[in-house]
Structure formats: C-alpha cells, structure tokens
Design an enzyme around this catalytic site. Structure first.
Site, PDB file in Angstrom:
ATOM      1  CB  VAL A 195       6.074  -2.559   8.646  1.00 10.07           C
ATOM      2  CG1 VAL A 195       5.960  -2.230   7.042  1.00 10.07           C
ATOM      3  CG2 VAL A 195       5.799  -3.993   9.082  1.00 10.07           C
ATOM      4  CB  CYS A 196      10.150   1.048   6.739  1.00 10.17           C
ATOM      5  SG  CYS A 196      10.433   2.781   5.875  1.00 10.17           S
ATOM      6  CB  VAL A 197       5.809   4.709   7.528  1.00  7.90           C
ATOM      7  CG1 VAL A 197       6.640   5.696   7.730  1.00  7.90           C
ATOM      8  CG2 VAL A 197       4.267   5.148   7.056  1.00  7.90           C
TER       9      VAL A 197
END
Lengths: 131, 119
Positions: free
Chosen positions: B77-79
C-alpha cells in the site's frame, strides 16, 4: 515532492517507462499522484516518457489558477521535470485539436504526435502506466 | 510469467479491484506468479480490515488477504496515498504492508509484465 535521492533496485536494468496522462489536472487526484510516480521512476534511472492525451493535455495548459477551488497548483512541477532528466514529453495532436489548443498554449516544450506515431512510440515501451 | 499488478481504485465503487483480483487468481491458477500487488490512489482503501460488507457480498479486502496467505503475494500500500486517506498500520488487514512508490517502480523493472487496473 517526494524523496528524490537516487534509488536503485540493484539489478542495473533500465527499462522504457511510459506514463500516459489522460485526465484533467484538477477534478480528480490522478494527475497529481501520477507525477509522484514519474519522479520516483526517474530517480531509479529509468528511461521515462510522458504522454498527454485526452483531457490530460489540460495538465500542460498555460494560466492554470487553482486558488478558487482551494487545491494545490502543481503545474510548476511540469517545468521542473527537465531537472530530473525527464525530457521526453509527447502530446497527442488530435486531443489538442479537439480542445481548441495548440502547442503555444502549453507551458513546456513538447513533441506533438499523430495517432499512428503515438502508437509506434507505445509499441516500443517496456512498461506503460496510465493515470 | 511474473505479473506485477497495480490497483488504482478503491473497493466496491469501481470494479478495478475485483478484476485485478480475478486476474491475479487466474494467473496463479494457470501457473504464472504474482509476486506483488501495489495499491495506489483510492486503491489504498482496499487494505482496511475495518470494512464489513454484507454477508452475501464478497469481502474484497479479505480475499486479497487470503490470496496473499495462500500464494505469498506481497500486498503493498503506497504510504503517501495511504496517509492522505487515513490508512495506517493500525487498520491494515492481514498480508498488507505500507511502503513507498519505489516498490511500484521495482515491479516495472523486475517483472515480465505490469498490469494496471483503474478507472
């Protein structure tokens, strides 16, 4: 924008990445968050091309002022791309025509391509990511 | 063949995550590998363990978790996208982890194909 330190996946592989920008700069977050991916990919020393097509051509239009909608104006980022060695910017001629725009309406130097030319360019890529 | 998958839309509103899941599951069934799925834009909303869809509907978050557990798929999941949308480690379902966009670029560099599912 994000951390722009040089990055490396350790493989030494350089692939041709094309980022296909299809959406207007505001109204959705795709253009803004898409730019983040473009910058990170350049930091990985990959061969980066950006294409602006459909409403994506509006991303490069001169005179954008987003104050009235209270969102960040990130159009300056396009002018800074050269500093990240991102120099291959392509715009779809038909998309400009359909919106009454010409190359003179854009904030950066681009190469305008016909649909067949664009198709050839796409065929040369290893990775095409569409936003 | 190694497939990297990019999911750009959240669950239920768009079909993107469903189609990505079905693509990944089918690719694995056919003998391919899906080492990683990357969630970007509203796609990060797929990762929450707090979703409780009706019993007779599919649980999109949970079935990605199951695929990860059974086939070692790395759910990233992209931060930056997650922080904008209130997704953090406290709400992640099993099998998901939060990391940077470099993980997406790596998929493009290392795998045979990168397939985008979005609007």
């Amino acid at each position: 924008m994000s951390d722009m330190d040089e990055m490396d996946d350790g493989s030494g592989i350089v692939k041709k990445f094309m980022f296909l920008n299809r959406k207007a700069p505001h109204g959705t977050v795709y253009a803004l968050e898409g730019l983040e991916v473009v910058l990170i990919t350049a930091a990985f020393d990959q061969d980066v091309s950006m294409v602006f097509t459909d409403d994506g051509v509006f991303q490069l239009m001169k005179g954008i002022d987003s104050k009235g909608i209270e969102v960040k104006d990130f159009s300056k980022t396009y002018r800074a791309l050269e500093g990240y060695d991102i120099e291959k910017l392509y715009v779809d001629q038909a998309s400009l025509d359909a919106r009454g725009l010409t190359e003179d309406d854009l904030i950066v130097d681009v190469t305008v391509l016909s649909v067949p030319e664009m198709a050839n360019l796409m065929a040369e890529q290893d990775v095409v990511i569409s936003f | 063949m190694q497939f990297g998958i990019l999911v750009n839309e959240g669950p239920y509103t768009h079909q993107a995550s469903d189609t990505a899941y079905l693509f990944a599951r089918t690719a694995i069934e056919k003998g391919h590998t899906v080492p990683r799925v990357f969630f970007y834009h509203d796609g990060v909303n797929n990762s929450t363990r707090l979703a409780t869809p009706p019993q007779d509907d599919r649980n999109i978050s949970a079935r990605w978790s199951k695929l990860a557990a059974e086939h070692g798929v790395d759910l990233v999941v992209c931060v930056a996208a997650a922080q904008r949308r209130g997704i953090n480690d406290d709400v992640l379902a099993p099998g998901y982890r939060i990391s940077g966009l470099g993980q997406l670029v790596e998929m493009g560099i290392q795998y045979d194909r990168l397939v985008t599912f979005g609007d």
